[in-house]
Design a protein around this motif. Sequence first.
Motif, PDB file in Angstrom:
ATOM      1  N   HIS A 152       0.673  -1.505   0.379  1.00 21.44           N
ATOM      2  CA  HIS A 152       0.409  -0.070  -0.127  1.00 21.44           C
ATOM      3  C   HIS A 152       0.868   0.948   0.243  1.00 21.44           C
ATOM      4  O   HIS A 152       1.444   1.636   1.143  1.00 21.44           O
ATOM      5  N   ARG A 153       1.217   1.981  -1.387  1.00 21.59           N
ATOM      6  CA  ARG A 153       1.457   3.540  -1.132  1.00 21.59           C
ATOM      7  C   ARG A 153       0.206   4.316  -1.003  1.00 21.59           C
ATOM      8  O   ARG A 153       0.037   4.898  -2.037  1.00 21.59           O
ATOM      9  N   VAL A 154       1.295   5.101  -0.330  1.00 20.49           N
ATOM     10  CA  VAL A 154       0.240   6.664  -0.215  1.00 20.49           C
ATOM     11  C   VAL A 154       2.026   7.847  -1.297  1.00 20.49           C
ATOM     12  O   VAL A 154       1.902   7.934  -0.752  1.00 20.49           O
ATOM     13  N   GLN A 155       1.267   8.639  -2.260  1.00 18.78           N
ATOM     14  CA  GLN A 155       1.909   8.998  -2.658  1.00 18.78           C
ATOM     15  C   GLN A 155       1.562  10.512  -2.757  1.00 18.78           C
ATOM     16  O   GLN A 155       0.524  11.212  -3.474  1.00 18.78           O
ATOM     17  N   LEU A 156       2.145  12.025  -2.204  1.00 15.72           N
ATOM     18  CA  LEU A 156       1.643  13.337  -2.607  1.00 15.72           C
ATOM     19  C   LEU A 156       2.294  14.045  -3.714  1.00 15.72           C
ATOM     20  O   LEU A 156       3.347  13.568  -3.961  1.00 15.72           O
ATOM     21  N   ASP A 157       1.899  14.112  -5.046  1.00 17.42           N
ATOM     22  CA  ASP A 157       2.153  14.951  -5.691  1.00 17.42           C
ATOM     23  C   ASP A 157       2.001  16.720  -5.500  1.00 17.42           C
ATOM     24  O   ASP A 157       0.862  16.881  -6.012  1.00 17.42           O
ATOM     25  N   TRP A 158       3.233  17.839  -5.541  1.00 12.87           N
ATOM     26  CA  TRP A 158       2.663  19.220  -5.576  1.00 12.87           C
ATOM     27  C   TRP A 158       3.563  19.924  -6.515  1.00 12.87           C
ATOM     28  O   TRP A 158       4.909  19.611  -5.980  1.00 12.87           O
ATOM     29  N   THR A 159       3.049  20.628  -6.835  1.00 15.54           N
ATOM     30  CA  THR A 159       4.040  21.581  -7.754  1.00 15.54           C
ATOM     31  C   THR A 159       2.873  22.960  -7.857  1.00 15.54           C
ATOM     32  O   THR A 159       2.559  23.772  -7.496  1.00 15.54           O
ATOM     33  N   PRO A 160       4.018  23.652  -7.171  1.00 20.44           N
ATOM     34  CA  PRO A 160       4.135  24.509  -6.070  1.00 20.44           C
ATOM     35  C   PRO A 160       3.965  26.239  -7.670  1.00 20.44           C
ATOM     36  O   PRO A 160       4.786  25.992  -8.529  1.00 20.44           O
ATOM     37  N   ASN A 161       3.777  27.239  -7.584  1.00 19.91           N
ATOM     38  CA  ASN A 161       2.672  27.847  -8.564  1.00 19.91           C
ATOM     39  C   ASN A 161       3.225  27.838  -9.945  1.00 19.91           C
ATOM     40  O   ASN A 161       3.399  28.810 -10.336  1.00 19.91           O
TER      41      ASN A 161
ATOM     42  N   GLY B 145       4.664  25.641 -11.441  1.00 17.44           N
ATOM     43  CA  GLY B 145       5.353  25.442 -12.340  1.00 17.44           C
ATOM     44  C   GLY B 145       5.527  24.281 -13.137  1.00 17.44           C
ATOM     45  O   GLY B 145       5.019  23.154 -12.408  1.00 17.44           O
ATOM     46  N   PRO B 146       6.524  24.364 -13.895  1.00 21.57           N
ATOM     47  CA  PRO B 146       6.331  22.888 -14.040  1.00 21.57           C
ATOM     48  C   PRO B 146       7.105  21.766 -13.695  1.00 21.57           C
ATOM     49  O   PRO B 146       7.157  20.323 -13.511  1.00 21.57           O
ATOM     50  N   ILE B 147       8.145  22.158 -12.657  1.00 21.66           N
ATOM     51  CA  ILE B 147       8.415  21.149 -11.124  1.00 21.66           C
ATOM     52  C   ILE B 147       7.495  20.724 -10.815  1.00 21.66           C
ATOM     53  O   ILE B 147       7.705  21.741  -9.939  1.00 21.66           O
ATOM     54  N   GLY B 148       7.414  19.578 -10.104  1.00 22.44           N
ATOM     55  CA  GLY B 148       6.891  18.803  -9.252  1.00 22.44           C
ATOM     56  C   GLY B 148       7.445  18.083  -7.584  1.00 22.44           C
ATOM     57  O   GLY B 148       8.667  17.619  -8.012  1.00 22.44           O
ATOM     58  N   LEU B 149       7.099  18.501  -6.638  1.00 24.56           N
ATOM     59  CA  LEU B 149       7.460  17.724  -6.260  1.00 24.56           C
ATOM     60  C   LEU B 149       7.128  16.885  -5.166  1.00 24.56           C
ATOM     61  O   LEU B 149       6.177  16.712  -5.336  1.00 24.56           O
ATOM     62  N   ARG B 150       7.188  15.325  -5.142  1.00 27.82           N
ATOM     63  CA  ARG B 150       6.881  14.400  -5.191  1.00 27.82           C
ATOM     64  C   ARG B 150       7.480  13.659  -3.579  1.00 27.82           C
ATOM     65  O   ARG B 150       8.142  13.093  -3.334  1.00 27.82           O
ATOM     66  N   ILE B 151       6.276  12.954  -2.491  1.00 28.98           N
ATOM     67  CA  ILE B 151       6.528  12.127  -1.340  1.00 28.98           C
ATOM     68  C   ILE B 151       5.587  11.282  -1.255  1.00 28.98           C
ATOM     69  O   ILE B 151       4.449  11.028  -1.839  1.00 28.98           O
ATOM     70  N   SER B 152       6.400   9.539  -1.050  1.00 34.74           N
ATOM     71  CA  SER B 152       5.378   8.658  -0.901  1.00 34.74           C
ATOM     72  C   SER B 152       5.890   7.632   0.395  1.00 34.74           C
ATOM     73  O   SER B 152       7.359   7.901   0.181  1.00 34.74           O
ATOM     74  N   ASP B 153       5.235   6.995   0.583  1.00 37.44           N
ATOM     75  CA  ASP B 153       5.532   6.076   1.139  1.00 37.44           C
ATOM     76  C   ASP B 153       4.484   5.036   1.887  1.00 37.44           C
ATOM     77  O   ASP B 153       3.542   4.699   0.669  1.00 37.44           O
ATOM     78  N   GLU B 154       5.149   3.125   1.034  1.00 39.67           N
ATOM     79  CA  GLU B 154       4.751   2.606   1.074  1.00 39.67           C
ATOM     80  C   GLU B 154       5.410   1.348   1.296  1.00 39.67           C
ATOM     81  O   GLU B 154       6.248   1.249   1.907  1.00 39.67           O
ATOM     82  N   LEU B 155       3.909   0.573   2.176  1.00 40.48           N
ATOM     83  CA  LEU B 155       4.160  -0.832   3.563  1.00 40.48           C
ATOM     84  C   LEU B 155       3.999  -1.800   3.069  1.00 40.48           C
ATOM     85  O   LEU B 155       2.738  -1.386   2.141  1.00 40.48           O
ATOM     86  N   HIS B 156       5.041  -2.945   2.802  1.00 36.00           N
ATOM     87  CA  HIS B 156       4.612  -3.801   1.860  1.00 36.00           C
ATOM     88  C   HIS B 156       4.512  -5.175   3.626  1.00 36.00           C
ATOM     89  O   HIS B 156       5.153  -5.027   4.559  1.00 36.00           O
ATOM     90  N   ILE B 157       3.370  -5.822   3.516  1.00 37.85           N
ATOM     91  CA  ILE B 157       2.917  -6.971   4.353  1.00 37.85           C
ATOM     92  C   ILE B 157       3.112  -8.422   4.048  1.00 37.85           C
ATOM     93  O   ILE B 157       2.487  -8.307   2.834  1.00 37.85           O
ATOM     94  N   GLN B 158       3.707  -9.156   4.388  1.00 32.35           N
ATOM     95  CA  GLN B 158       3.919 -10.419   3.347  1.00 32.35           C
ATOM     96  C   GLN B 158       3.330 -11.868   4.448  1.00 32.35           C
ATOM     97  O   GLN B 158       3.529 -11.485   6.028  1.00 32.35           O
TER      98      GLN B 158
END
Length: 256
Positions: free
Chosen positions: A157-166, A168-181
């Motif tokens: 399960h992955r949660v991802q945030l994409d943020w493009t300030p102002n 602009g063309p360049i975006g910030l990407r932050i994610s966290d993915e947990l694996h359960i097996q």
Amino acid sequence: MLGPRPHLAPATLVSILAFFASASAEAQSGVPRDAYIWLSASSTVELPGRTQIAVEMHERRFAQSWRPHQRVYRGHFAYQISRTGRLGFGYTHFLQGAVVDSGADQPFAAEVRPHVQFDLGRSLSPAARLTQRSRLEYRDWRASSGRAPMSAVRLRHRVQLDWTPNGGPIGLRISDELHIQTGDRPASRLFEQNRVQVGLRVPITGSLSTELAYLWWYQQRRDGATVQRDHFRIAFEHLHRRRDTSSIDRSPNAQR
């Protein structure tokens, strides 16, 4: 009168808490740590009938010696079931090379992973988008030299945030993915690994973009040992859009 607009604060708080919760495990002493270069390329093509197909290739190498560590080939088919939701299935062919950056090179050991996947995305603001990906995969390790066949079921399960300030063309990407097996050694384990990533997404053309990121990977291996991995990731993502699918709420959601 317009209703309240979604705001960024909850998603930002979740991402920050997830990052520091994962990073706290890093302080454990005696946990091996290696650095890797992760190269990848993906292409997604939108098809008629609210469907899309994607293919990916990944190559992970040890940063110091440039020895091959892992190779991944994946295909995925998805159907847009709602404006924000997508359901799909696919297949991954995984090749495991040298586990540690020492000693002689090892022949690649194969693993196959059929999967089903659900993606959900929503815009938090004109500049921010939150996506979630749940993937259930069956892992089948084929017998190879010195390795016995095994199988397991893993939920990612992955949660991802994409943020493009102002805007602009360049975006910030932050994610966290947990694996359960479950189903592999050690038999009692649930946690398998966690991946936290921070990076920049830079457009090259209207359909091609690149992602430059750092990914911290904390994992419990099949033998029960825990390892930390620093990945420096360079990814190229291609998206071919159909003109008649403008109503679909797309989410940048490259597979990994």
